[in-house]
Motif scaffolding. Sequence first.
Motif, short mmCIF file in Angstrom:
data_model
loop_
_atom_site.label_atom_id
_atom_site.label_comp_id
_atom_site.label_asym_id
_atom_site.label_seq_id
_atom_site.Cartn_x
_atom_site.Cartn_y
_atom_site.Cartn_z
N GLY A 110 51.34 -22.77 -0.59
CA GLY A 110 51.62 -21.40 -0.17
C GLY A 110 50.37 -20.55 -0.19
O GLY A 110 50.11 -19.77 0.75
N ALA A 111 49.57 -20.69 -1.25
CA ALA A 111 48.34 -19.92 -1.35
C ALA A 111 47.37 -20.32 -0.24
O ALA A 111 46.65 -19.47 0.32
N ALA A 112 47.32 -21.61 0.08
CA ALA A 112 46.42 -22.08 1.13
C ALA A 112 46.81 -21.51 2.48
O ALA A 112 45.94 -21.05 3.26
N VAL A 113 48.10 -21.50 2.78
CA VAL A 113 48.54 -20.96 4.07
C VAL A 113 48.22 -19.46 4.14
O VAL A 113 47.76 -18.95 5.16
N LEU A 114 48.44 -18.74 3.02
CA LEU A 114 48.13 -17.31 3.00
C LEU A 114 46.64 -17.09 3.21
O LEU A 114 46.24 -16.20 3.97
N SER A 115 45.81 -17.89 2.55
CA SER A 115 44.36 -17.76 2.73
C SER A 115 43.95 -18.05 4.16
O SER A 115 43.09 -17.37 4.74
N LEU A 116 44.56 -19.10 4.75
CA LEU A 116 44.22 -19.47 6.12
C LEU A 116 44.58 -18.35 7.09
O LEU A 116 43.76 -17.96 7.95
N VAL A 117 45.77 -17.81 6.94
CA VAL A 117 46.21 -16.73 7.84
C VAL A 117 45.34 -15.48 7.63
O VAL A 117 44.96 -14.80 8.58
N SER A 118 45.01 -15.18 6.37
CA SER A 118 44.18 -14.01 6.10
C SER A 118 42.81 -14.17 6.71
O SER A 118 42.22 -13.19 7.22
N GLY A 119 42.26 -15.39 6.66
CA GLY A 119 40.96 -15.62 7.28
C GLY A 119 41.01 -15.41 8.78
O GLY A 119 40.09 -14.82 9.37
#
Length: 919
Positions: A110-119
């Motif tokens: 979940g954190a990875a997907v959030l980081s990816l989308v934020s990037g």
Amino acid sequence: MELFGRRAETAALDGLLDRAAHGAGAALVLWGEPGIGKTALVEHAVAAASDATVLRCRGTRMESGLAFAALHELLWPVVDRLETLAAPQAAALRGALGISRDTTNRFLIGAAVLSLVSGLARERPVLVVVDDAQWVDEATAHCLGFVARRVATEPVVVLLTGHEDPTSGPWEGLPAMEVVGLADDDARRLVDAVVPDADGALVDHAVRAAGGNPLALHELPTLDRETEGDAPLLPSGGPVPVGPRLQRAFCARVEALKPSARALLLLAAAEDRGDRHVLHRAGSGWGVDTSAWEEAARSGLVRASGARLEFRHPLVRAAVYDGAPFLERQAAHRALAAALPADATAERAWHLAAAADGPDEGVAALLEQAAEQCLQRSAGPMAARTLRRAAELSPAPDAAGRRLAAAARAAWDAGQAEVARHLLDDAERLCGELPAARMSGGLRGILEFAHGVPERAHRYLVCDMTVVPETWRAVELGTVAVRAAWSAGRSDLQQEALQQVRAVDTDGDPALSELAPVLRNWWSCYDETGEVTPAPLDLDSGTVARLGAAAWGLLPPVPLVQAWGVEGGLLDVLRVQAVQLRRRHELTALAVVLAQEAILDTTAGRWDAAVAAAAEGLRLAEEIGADHVATQSRGSLGLLAAARGEHRSVDEHTTRILQVSAPRGVRALSASTYWIRGRAALFDGRPQEALSDLLSLTQPGHEAAHPTIALLAAVDTAEAAVQVGSIDVVEAQVVLVEEWAQRTGATWARTAGHRLRALVQDGAAAETSFRAALDVAGAGANPLEYARTRLLYGEWLRRARRRADARIQLAGAAEVFERLGAEPLRVRALREQALTERPAAPRVSDAATAAGLTAQELRVARLAADRLTNREIAAQLLISPRTVGHHLASVYPKLGITSRAELARIDFAGDLRLGAAGD
């Protein structure tokens, strides 16, 4: 495709995207039933987010058990961006996506997907779209729920669509918007866009059946089968048809249930009324237990309400029913028929009919009994469907034809003209024309009278009145046959039908025996040559009221009632009939009654009520396809438009009427059209044009030649003739009206006779006639005509230089015209009234002013200067050509000229000094 009726939803989505563009993210769950338009709204958002990075995925049943299947679809376009993540997050996400064998950790993913989308969002806004979220695998759902709750400070919008309210589960706590069905107006616009050439009946059916569901509105109008198609009709008309996409969507949810719950849903879909007691009894042999009821309730497809089990949407019921194999549907109907109480004859007949797979006279007879019960409840459409199904199950062709003929009559009474026509055609093919006429009550002639050629209708009706078994029906058909001949302007056919009516033995029916002589009298007003017979008739308004109360079909046409001057009380009868017909849902008869109401309201000066009745009658007649009734309503609207000076409406209505009436030889309607046009021209100051139209009413062989309408229009014909100087025409109209007044004593005719006589008289005799017209008892019941008499009298008084008396009459007329909205006549009255005022002092001085022309001389001089002839000037100023010549003879010496040519050199722009004596 344009989104209809979704202004609020699209505004909300546009707002989310706008805020994201300014750095504020959000999530939204769009939820609602399958086909309600969630995906269309998502497509709108994607199109609006042209500057954003769009990541999309869709949940599917096939992959709902595969962990991170939807996440794989969502992120695959940007999988190359994984290297930008922190090593632990990148490793966890690679493992989830199946790129590596790294161990997956739900939180890290979940954190990875959030980081990816934020990037991605640091470069430009991001739109994440998850369609059919109810089928997204659990692992992806929890991951995306984690992300959606944490994008408030990022330029990211997360849109999810699903079938259920996200009050629990992975989307719990996220903002949600329910997408509901379209309003009827928007639904109609959508159907028109999908099927541009769809007729009104198809649009109405689609809108009713779809319940506002856009996908259903797309699919319903294009289905190859009718509502009755593969699914046998149930008591309420059966399930609506469902297109393949909707059926797959709903059936997928049903298939997830255990067999007993599916069986309960099928029984409920086949039972139609949702009677839980019947379903309990029917389901006992199908293994439907308490757990099945609980599972069905949990599915969200049905809900319990008291003693009823209701489907959440009619399309769910339709999908369940259509999605079941035919043999299972048959079994369900048999079980339900056995479970019904003993007195439920109609419901049992329908279930047995639905279970039948071939002809069955027993079931057909049960259906026929059920149809009789429907007719007793005034449920005509249901009776027609029931009899049609009975005909389908009838082994013998003659029995099938008999039932189809009865179905045709029920459909006609319910306002389903086209359905009635097709059913009657089928009946005649199966059992012959005469048996079909007997069972349908002579419907062929009635249909032809309402939609076709009146002379052909006359032939059908005269023939069929000899075969119908009921005496009152024979009299009704004969009366309509006479009316058809009257509509065609054929007095010979009128007499033929009247002889048939006279030959009917009514002794066995006391009520009919009392009315039969009156009916015969009504139609005896013309002999075989079309001339008015001299014998007086014993007619009064009470008789008319009794006729109307007996049956609307027995009433003569309202123009004839008005000609006899016995319409008193008829309007009240019609209003009572309208209430009853609405309650019984007899739409054809209701449209006829409304058209007649409009005529009487117009005459009585209740123009707003007339417009309302005519507009409703027109709408209803067009919906049911009653062409001639629609033209009658248009006639009332056109007559009002003529009086109000609404030229465009007059042209529109009269053109539409003639398109129907002229090719079919409906002279009564064509004559009304010429009368309307003549009135419009007369009121607008175009008497020559008016006279041309009005004289058509008496011209032998003309498409508008009709004695009754010509009689009613005589007052307008005479006035137009006076204005153009056709004294011989005026005298003929005066004689016509006076003879009719002497024969009938009709108030309108007595008033008109005096008024028209005044137009051809001079001096005291003219005034005596005007006063007599105004003093006729009851003359004020027609306010427009009463005011027109005052207008003509006021104009006569002004020409006689009796200004004060003229002002009284003209002011009274103008007040009535203003109240009614008769603008052209109001302007004419005010113009005449202005001529009665004292002259004002001159404001300019020139050659013409010094000449001292009167106001009327000035008007004549100006028109003559414009090179109008004496006759044309007379028509515009409503004076005789001789009076124009008299004025010009006075104008020339005052201006010091000798010819019209010299008038063109005179400057008439300034005010002229008015003569002390007026004109």
